[in-house]
Design an enzyme around this catalytic site. Sequence first.
Site, mmCIF file in Angstrom:
data_model
loop_
_atom_site.group_PDB
_atom_site.id
_atom_site.type_symbol
_atom_site.label_atom_id
_atom_site.label_comp_id
_atom_site.label_asym_id
_atom_site.label_seq_id
_atom_site.Cartn_x
_atom_site.Cartn_y
_atom_site.Cartn_z
ATOM 1 N N HIS A 206 -5.293 -1.084 -4.696
ATOM 2 C CA HIS A 206 -5.774 -0.011 -3.823
ATOM 3 C C HIS A 206 -6.624 0.908 -4.658
ATOM 4 C CE1 HIS A 206 -2.340 -1.774 -1.765
ATOM 5 N NE2 HIS A 206 -3.124 -1.622 -0.708
ATOM 6 N N HIS B 58 -8.425 -1.190 0.352
ATOM 7 C CA HIS B 58 -7.461 -2.249 0.056
ATOM 8 C C HIS B 58 -8.264 -3.473 -0.329
ATOM 9 C CE1 HIS B 58 -4.222 -0.533 2.814
ATOM 10 N NE2 HIS B 58 -5.289 0.054 3.281
ATOM 11 N N ARG C 86 7.086 -11.299 4.856
ATOM 12 C CA ARG C 86 6.690 -11.086 6.240
ATOM 13 C C ARG C 86 7.380 -12.118 7.104
ATOM 14 N NH1 ARG C 86 0.176 -9.967 5.444
ATOM 15 N NH2 ARG C 86 0.485 -8.247 3.955
ATOM 16 N N CYS D 95 0.791 -1.230 0.000
ATOM 17 C CA CYS D 95 0.000 0.000 0.000
ATOM 18 C C CYS D 95 0.824 1.282 0.000
ATOM 19 C CB CYS D 95 -1.046 0.014 1.102
ATOM 20 S SG CYS D 95 -0.774 -1.129 2.447
ATOM 21 N N GLN E 17 0.849 -10.936 -3.418
ATOM 22 C CA GLN E 17 -0.562 -10.561 -3.293
ATOM 23 C C GLN E 17 -1.085 -10.061 -4.632
ATOM 24 O OE1 GLN E 17 0.070 -7.644 -0.074
ATOM 25 N NE2 GLN E 17 -1.328 -8.913 1.117
ATOM 26 N N ASP F 161 -2.833 -7.529 -5.294
ATOM 27 C CA ASP F 161 -3.172 -6.409 -4.430
ATOM 28 C C ASP F 161 -3.626 -5.225 -5.257
ATOM 29 O OD1 ASP F 161 -3.400 -5.275 -1.985
ATOM 30 O OD2 ASP F 161 -1.250 -5.009 -1.637
ATOM 31 N N LYS G 27 -14.050 -4.024 7.361
ATOM 32 C CA LYS G 27 -13.748 -4.851 6.199
ATOM 33 C C LYS G 27 -14.788 -5.942 6.009
ATOM 34 C CE LYS G 27 -10.995 -8.477 8.325
ATOM 35 N NZ LYS G 27 -9.710 -9.105 8.503
#
Length: 662
Positions: free
Chosen positions: A408, A535, A386, A357, A404, A406, A489
């Site tokens: 945004h 997200h 991670r 992000c 991911q 991912d 979420k």
Amino acid sequence: MSLINVTVDGAQRSVEADQRPTQIFAEDKEIVVCKINGALKDLWTDLVDGDVVEGISISSPEGLSVLRHSTAHVMAQAVQQVFAQTRLGIGPPITDGFYYDFDPQNPFNPDDLEKIESAMRKIVKDGQRFKRRVTTEADALKELAHEPYKCELIGIKGGGTDETSVEVGGTELTIYDNLGRDGQPVWSDLCRGPHLPSTKHIPAFKLMRSAAAYWRGSEKNPMLQRIYGTAWPSQDELNAYLELLAEAEKRDHRRLGQELDLFSFPEEIGSGLAVFHPKGGIIRRAMEDYSRKRHEEENYDFVYSPHLTKAALFQKSGHLDWYSEGMYPPMILDEELHADGTVRRAGQQYYMKPMNCPFHNLIFQSRQRSYRELPLRLFEFGTVYRYEKSGVLHGITRARGFTQDDAHIYCTKEQMPAELDSLLTFVLNLLRDYGLQDFYLELSTRNPEKSVGEDSDWEEATEALRKAALAQGLETVLDEGGAAFYGPKISVQAKDAIGRTWQMSTIQVDFQLPQRFELEFAAADGSRQRPVMIHRALFGSIERFFGVLTEHYSGAFPPWLAPVQVVGIPVAEAFADYLSDAIKKMKAAGIRAELDSSDDRMQKKVRNAQMQKVPYMIIAGEEDMNSGAVSFRYRNGEQKNGVPIADAIAEILATISQRTQV
RNA sequence: GCCCCCCUAGCUCAGUCGGUAGAGCGUUUCCAUGGUAAGGAAAAGGUCACCAGUUCGAUUCUGGUGGGGGGCUCCA
């Protein structure tokens, strides 16, 4: 003896005053516990005039819980019999079984479990009656002075969590005595109950494994030894359950990843870091390609960002404050040291990114943004690292390095409801395209203790998520207070082919990052406005989704994902050239087809292709060659002979393009 | 991270109560030319995860490290 009037399973009845449910339901062996005036009670409970009694079957959810709870007691008794110095923790029923926590002299090993299990069988055979006894706190503390954990529970009576409430919940403090043949207690345990009438009502059980668990679930507490077991109303049901476990083991993605040559975790790279082999690579690429295509259609912009960044970025985003434990430690560059090892010039710290992000925010910020550009949807297959605790790693579904899917989304407040709604539709349809069909949603709402952002923003966003969820017509579970501190979420839970649920996609509103990055766009009236940030990841991580699909399909991927779609098997070498031509035509049509030209016999080739779970075997012998055809053998063993090559290609291409399973 | 268990050939596993090891599958070669889940033979292949300690001698015992498994905790 006087008579009393009671209602039994809806029918009025007069019974002797000393009759108990155990006698009333004597003829029905399925009834192991009952409800009296709505409350679950032992069958030994005394009845009074006017009681409404309802028999509860051992196969009902409540009956199963009681069965499992009673089996846990039997296990605890057996453990103390075999290992006298063992102290008791708690022993509740859980899904499909039960556990009991113990503080033994020595941790249990597999041999111990067998000893305990045979001691349990004896107790079951003994037919010990479970007898409820009401006690007082003072008496219980005296009686259980040698059980420190039980004494602790007595102290928290009433305020217990779900698990401890099995022991001491309710208004009365009770102890259950197990009575031997002579009617004398042979074992006792602090317990709320209720229980089966006797131990012989346990039809089938098995101890599964021992493991460690912190007392009352806190890392700060001592570690106890937990034994898990399972118990069922019949041997058949126990066997069916064990078969389900065996089936789950067969589909374990870690096992299939090895057997199908998809990926591995070389020790040299490090824990939780996978490499994808060619076949795994094909599946992964097919997954990514399709996702990319769908994202293009949904007007996402594709971006790329580096795997590394200076510390400043994650300071700005706040990750270093609240996520540093989950990050790999920094690399320190250009540091200069004195001869004695002290720092002369501080170096620059670089971190592997645990999230994408902040990078996307920088892209948003790279120039002045106009409301005309919104919603701006920045998408990336972003690889993150991670530092997960070693104990949580699990194959490819929980790794330390993963990618991911991912994105945004930056939009205005006004755009948010429509955006969330279409996003959720997109998510679910995409998951369906990959073959998952059964979903429910989980809406996580604000935890007022731990959150940032305005009340009104939270309400608006939560409401928008709720409406989007409602519009899907799917079951929606509320996770009250379960949201991250920065916004509410929705997560999509998917059920796989054998009914296990996996958390897949998440859609998360973020009130924090736009603020920390001071994101702005120019509104129609020329004012500067802060965008809403969403997200979202559909797969969560590609690796994880890969693992889920592997287990869902048990490695038998639908043709569009299968690494090898067609294996050509000549009946004999004489037909290899003919079949090779057919395979070439398939390849030219874009099919992943291979000829098995090894010198194995065809039976062996069939077996090999079957074990590799290849969707189509294309076989050719003399008959096929003479008619310009091939023969299909499908994964399920069915066959179709004499198919003209062009038709065969068309059939295969159709299932690939429609992404159907065969 | 914590507790318990595990690590022997590419894979799945035997085995050595301390004297440096085996099978099946796979691989390679040869022989077989076979219509729907294993044709036959031979060969190659192992610092018994790694590092220490004990011992005349360690794959075996002890400790540590790495990796894996099952749980707990965690998964914003």
